[in-house]
Write an enzyme that holds these catalytic residues in place. Structure first.
Site, PDB file in Angstrom:
ATOM      1  N   ASN A  20       4.024   5.183   4.070  1.00 56.49           N
ATOM      2  CA  ASN A  20       3.229   5.066   2.847  1.00 56.49           C
ATOM      3  C   ASN A  20       3.144   6.467   2.241  1.00 56.49           C
ATOM      4  OD1 ASN A  20       1.261   4.780   0.914  1.00 56.49           O
ATOM      5  ND2 ASN A  20      -0.408   4.307   2.349  1.00 56.49           N
ATOM      6  N   LYS A  50       1.944   7.404  -0.488  1.00 62.01           N
ATOM      7  CA  LYS A  50       0.716   7.620  -1.292  1.00 62.01           C
ATOM      8  C   LYS A  50       1.065   8.303  -2.618  1.00 62.01           C
ATOM      9  CE  LYS A  50      -1.987   7.428   2.891  1.00 62.01           C
ATOM     10  NZ  LYS A  50      -3.203   7.741   3.613  1.00 62.01           N
ATOM     11  N   HIS A  73      -5.035  -1.595   1.136  1.00 57.12           N
ATOM     12  CA  HIS A  73      -5.152  -0.323   1.864  1.00 57.12           C
ATOM     13  C   HIS A  73      -6.582   0.201   1.705  1.00 57.12           C
ATOM     14  CE1 HIS A  73      -4.708   3.900   2.888  1.00 57.12           C
ATOM     15  NE2 HIS A  73      -3.635   3.544   3.558  1.00 57.12           N
ATOM     16  N   GLU A  89      -5.746  -0.558  10.294  1.00 55.15           N
ATOM     17  CA  GLU A  89      -5.895   0.879  10.050  1.00 55.15           C
ATOM     18  C   GLU A  89      -7.374   1.254  10.081  1.00 55.15           C
ATOM     19  OE1 GLU A  89      -2.397   2.646   7.710  1.00 55.15           O
ATOM     20  OE2 GLU A  89      -3.686   1.677   6.246  1.00 55.15           O
ATOM     21  N   GLY A 124      -5.599   9.873   7.841  1.00 56.55           N
ATOM     22  CA  GLY A 124      -5.540  11.214   7.255  1.00 56.55           C
ATOM     23  C   GLY A 124      -6.461  12.216   7.914  1.00 56.55           C
ATOM     24  N   SER A 141      -3.098   8.350  11.338  1.00 54.36           N
ATOM     25  CA  SER A 141      -2.685   9.569  12.042  1.00 54.36           C
ATOM     26  C   SER A 141      -1.596   9.330  13.086  1.00 54.36           C
ATOM     27  CB  SER A 141      -3.899  10.265  12.676  1.00 54.36           C
ATOM     28  OG  SER A 141      -4.809  10.671  11.663  1.00 54.36           O
TER      29      SER A 141
HETATM   30  P1  PGA Z   1      -2.083   8.805   7.832  1.00 51.91           P
HETATM   31  O1  PGA Z   1      -2.202   7.576   6.787  1.00 51.91           O
HETATM   32  O2  PGA Z   1      -0.882   8.506   8.705  1.00 51.91           O
HETATM   33  O3  PGA Z   1      -1.900  10.010   6.988  1.00 51.91           O
HETATM   34  O4  PGA Z   1      -3.334   8.806   8.627  1.00 51.91           O
HETATM   35  C1  PGA Z   1      -1.989   6.251   7.185  1.00 51.91           C
HETATM   36  C2  PGA Z   1      -2.196   5.323   6.015  1.00 51.91           C
HETATM   37  O5  PGA Z   1      -3.084   5.573   5.200  1.00 51.91           O
HETATM   38  O6  PGA Z   1      -1.477   4.312   5.862  1.00 51.91           O
END
Ligand code: PGA
Length: 255
Positions: free
Chosen positions: A9, A11, A95, A167, A173, A213
Site C-alpha cells: 500500500n 499510500k 483502511h 490491521e 506506521g 509494521s
Molecule cells: P505500515 O502500514 O506497514 O507502514 O505499518 C500498513 C498499512 O497501513 O497498510
C-alpha cells in the site's frame, strides 16, 4: 491451502516517475517469485503508468480506495470502473486511515465493497482495532462490528474474490508490530466471524492478510502463523529491496 498474498500500500507516496521506477525494480526482483501472489496499490495518479510497466508481469495492481457511485457529481472522487479503466483490478476498502481521517463509516465501507464487486474489482476489506479498544478488551466486538457491517448483503457466492486484512491501528506506521501470537489470535477471530456470516467454506478459503509494521525481519514469523495468509505492507513497500525481501520471506514459508 491458501496461497500467500503480499500487498504493498503505497499510500500518498510516489510521483509518477518514482512509481514507474519502483514498479520496474519490483518486476525484475520478483521475476522468480511464483509461490506468492504480489499486489501493489499506488496512488490513483500513477495507476496507468504502473499498469503499463506491470502488463507483462505476474504482479497485480490495485487502488487504495474507491467511491461507491459509478459516476456523477462527486468532485474529487474515483469510481471502481475508473480504476478498472486505469488498469487496476484490486482495491483496498476500509483502511483505518480512511476510517479515521476521511470519515469512511462501516456503512460506507460496505457500499464501497458492493461497488467494487459490481465493477469487477477484487476488494481487500481492512479491519482492526485501536489500542484503546484492545486495552478495553473489545477486540472481538470491534472486529465483529466491522465485519458484520462491512460484509452486509454479501452472499457466499459473491465472496469468491474477497480478501480480508487485519490491521491493528496501533501497529500501522508505528514500528510496533503485533506479535505473531497476537496476530494469529486476531486472524482466528476474523475467520470465525466470517464463518458465522458467510459459512465455513468461505471462511476457510479466504486470505486474511496481516498489516501493521511488517518488515523483512518480522515477516516470516508472521506469515508462518496458520491463519495469516499474507501481508499488507505500508512503509516497507516503498523500497524495492524491503518489499522484495518480504515477498521472498513468504516464498520460504511452508504451511
Ligand atoms: P505500515 O502500514 O506497514 O507502514 O505499518 C500498513 C498499512 O497501513 O497498510
Amino acid at each position: 491451502m491458501r496461497k500467500l498474498l503480499i500487498a504493498g500500500n503505497w499510500k500518498m507516496h510516489m510521483l509518477n516517475h518514482e512509481a514507474v521506477g519502483l514498479a520496474r525494480q519490483l518486476k525484475v526482483k520478483l521475476l522468480g517469485a511464483h509461490r506468492v501472489d504480489v499486489l501493489v496499490c499506488p496512488p490513483f495518479t500513477a495507476l496507468t503508468a504502473v499498469a503499463e510497466i506491470l502488463s507483462d508481469s505476474d504482479l497485480h495492481l490495485g487502488a487504495q480506495n474507491l467511491h461507491d457511485m459509478r459516476c456523477g457529481a462527486y468532485t474529487g472522487e474515483v469510481s471502481g470502473e475508473m480504476i478498472r479503466s486505469a488498469g487496476g483490478s484490486w482495491v483496498l476498502i476500509g483502511h483505518s486511515e480512511r476510517r479515521q481521517l476521511f470519515g469512511d463509516s462501516d456503512a460506507w465501507t460496505n457500499r464501497k465493497l458492493h461497488a467494487a464487486l459490481e465493477a469487477g474489482l477484487r476488494p481487500v476489506l481492512c479491519v482492526g482495532e485501536t489500542l484503546a479498544e484492545r486495552q478495553a478488551g473489545r477486540l472481538d466486538a470491534v472486529l465483529a462490528r466491522q465485519l458484520e457491517a462491512g460484509l452486509a448483503g454479501l452472499s457466499p457466492a459473491a465472496a469468491g474474490t474477497l480478501t480480508l486484512a487485519y490491521e491493528p491501528v496501533w501497529a500501522i506506521g508505528t514500528g510496533v508490530v503485533a506479535t505473531p501470537a497476537q496476530a494469529q489470535e486476531a486472524h482466528a477471530v476474523v475467520r470465525r466471524i466470517v464463518g458465522g456470516l458467510l459459512g465455513s467454506e468461505v471462511a476457510a478459503s479466504r486470505q486474511i492478510l496481516y498489516g501493521g509494521s511488517v518488515k523483512p525481519d518480522n515477516a516470516r514469523q508472521l506469515l508462518e502463523q496458520p491463519d495469516i495468509d499474507g501481508a499488507l505492507v505500508g512503509g516497507a513497500s516503498l523500497k524495492a529491496d524491503e518489499f522484495s525481501a518480504i515477498v521472498l520471506a513468504g516464498e520460504g514459508v511452508v504451511k
